[in-house]
Design an enzyme around this catalytic site. Structure first.
Site, mmCIF file in Angstrom:
data_model
loop_
_atom_site.group_PDB
_atom_site.id
_atom_site.type_symbol
_atom_site.label_atom_id
_atom_site.label_comp_id
_atom_site.label_asym_id
_atom_site.label_seq_id
_atom_site.Cartn_x
_atom_site.Cartn_y
_atom_site.Cartn_z
ATOM 1 N N LYS A 9 -26.789 -30.549 30.584
ATOM 2 C CA LYS A 9 -27.465 -30.956 29.356
ATOM 3 C C LYS A 9 -26.457 -30.874 28.218
ATOM 4 C CE LYS A 9 -29.783 -30.348 25.391
ATOM 5 N NZ LYS A 9 -29.484 -29.569 24.159
ATOM 6 N N GLY A 12 -26.297 -30.459 20.608
ATOM 7 C CA GLY A 12 -25.572 -30.104 19.403
ATOM 8 C C GLY A 12 -24.932 -31.306 18.739
ATOM 9 N N GLY A 46 -30.275 -35.071 18.139
ATOM 10 C CA GLY A 46 -31.019 -34.759 16.920
ATOM 11 C C GLY A 46 -30.308 -35.176 15.648
ATOM 12 N N ASP A 163 -33.587 -29.815 26.190
ATOM 13 C CA ASP A 163 -33.446 -28.649 27.080
ATOM 14 C C ASP A 163 -34.572 -28.634 28.111
ATOM 15 O OD1 ASP A 163 -31.122 -27.456 25.863
ATOM 16 O OD2 ASP A 163 -32.400 -26.788 24.221
ATOM 17 N N LYS A 218 -34.439 -23.291 23.884
ATOM 18 C CA LYS A 218 -33.419 -23.382 24.929
ATOM 19 C C LYS A 218 -33.538 -22.224 25.919
ATOM 20 C CE LYS A 218 -29.314 -24.429 23.506
ATOM 21 N NZ LYS A 218 -29.243 -25.832 23.966
#
Length: 259
Positions: A9, A12, A46, A163, A218
């Site tokens: 995954k 960030g 994001g 996540d 997470k």
């Protein structure tokens, strides 16, 4: 040699840094060339969603670490994640010599998605689905690059936390799971890296407010994955490609989340 599928995954600010993306995919190319192990990437994005919504004059809030996604915003969120973010990842893979296929959670029924909470809007809860399509793609030596956009059984687009999506995909494929983000792993109350984190310690740190918001999401996903997969889940950073290669080779890097 362990030929079990590995789900990574990616999260960030990685997608905002061309240099970091290049270094990551160069490392993955080395890994694939040396290990010949099936690899699946799952990503969010994001930062791209934030930039797009801001440009459109729309506001975005989070609740318990999850993005509140009004139904009138889901087309934009899906465009940023399943469109821009996914194709940027694919472009970098191809530039590094890795043949890639871009997917979302709905392709081939990979994951089953339902609405998580009406208060969050078009935010999905993700559970394991059908592995057949991804297995077929892997058998042809392609790298699946999967965005965290899902579709419900009645055809509603849903924004799924990446996540949680990666956890469901790892369950679907019976795969190992590594979660990579901006941080080197999970930190204790003094900012020190925890090499291992079990459920009891995690609960304690969440109750004390040390693990909050997105990191809490997470950690919960990693704990759930460790339980369902029956093995530790690694939470580490994408920032150090040399360490990443060691991690993919089986070394203990970051935080190992266990039961």
């Amino acid at each position: 040699m362990n030929k079990q599928t590995l789900v990574i995954k990616l999260g960030g600010a990685l997608i905002e840094s061309d240099e970091a993306l290049t270094a990551l995919f160069a490392t993955l190319k080395t890994f694939l060339d040396e290990q010949h192990r099936p690899l699946v990437l799952v990503h969010g994005g994001g930062c791209l969603v934030d930039d797009l919504l801001k440009g459109l004059g729309l506001t975005s809030t989070k609740k318990h670490g999850l993005r509140v996604t009004p139904f009138d915003q889901i087309p934009f969120v899906a465009g940023a994640l399943a469109g821009t973010a996914n194709k940027q990842m694919m472009a970098k893979a191809i530039a590094c010599g890795i043949p890639a296929v871009g997917l979302c959670l709905a392709d081939g029924g990979l994951c089953q998605v339902v609405q998580l909470d009406p208060e969050l809007g078009a935010v999905g809860d993700c559970s394991p689905g059908n592995p057949a399509l991804v297995h077929g793609i892997l058998s042809q030596q392609f790298l699946p690059v999967i965005s965290s956009i899902g579709i419900t059984a009645d055809g509603q687009l849903m924004n799924v936390n990446a996540d949680q999506a990666a956890t469901a995909i790892a369950e679907t494929l019976d795969a190992d799971l590594v979660m990579l983000s901006d941080v080197s792993g999970i930190l204790d109350g003094k900012g020190k890296l925890l090499p291992q984190l079990d459920k009891a310690t995690a609960q304690d740190l969440m109750e004390k407010g040390v693990i909050t918001d997105g990191m809490a999401v997470k950690v919960k996903a990693a704990l759930h994955a460790a339980e369902t997969l029956g093995q530790p889940v690694c939470v580490a950073s994408w920032r150090y490609p040399d360490q990443l290669l060691k991690l993919l080779g089986g070394a203990a890097i970051g935080t190992q989340v266990t039961l």
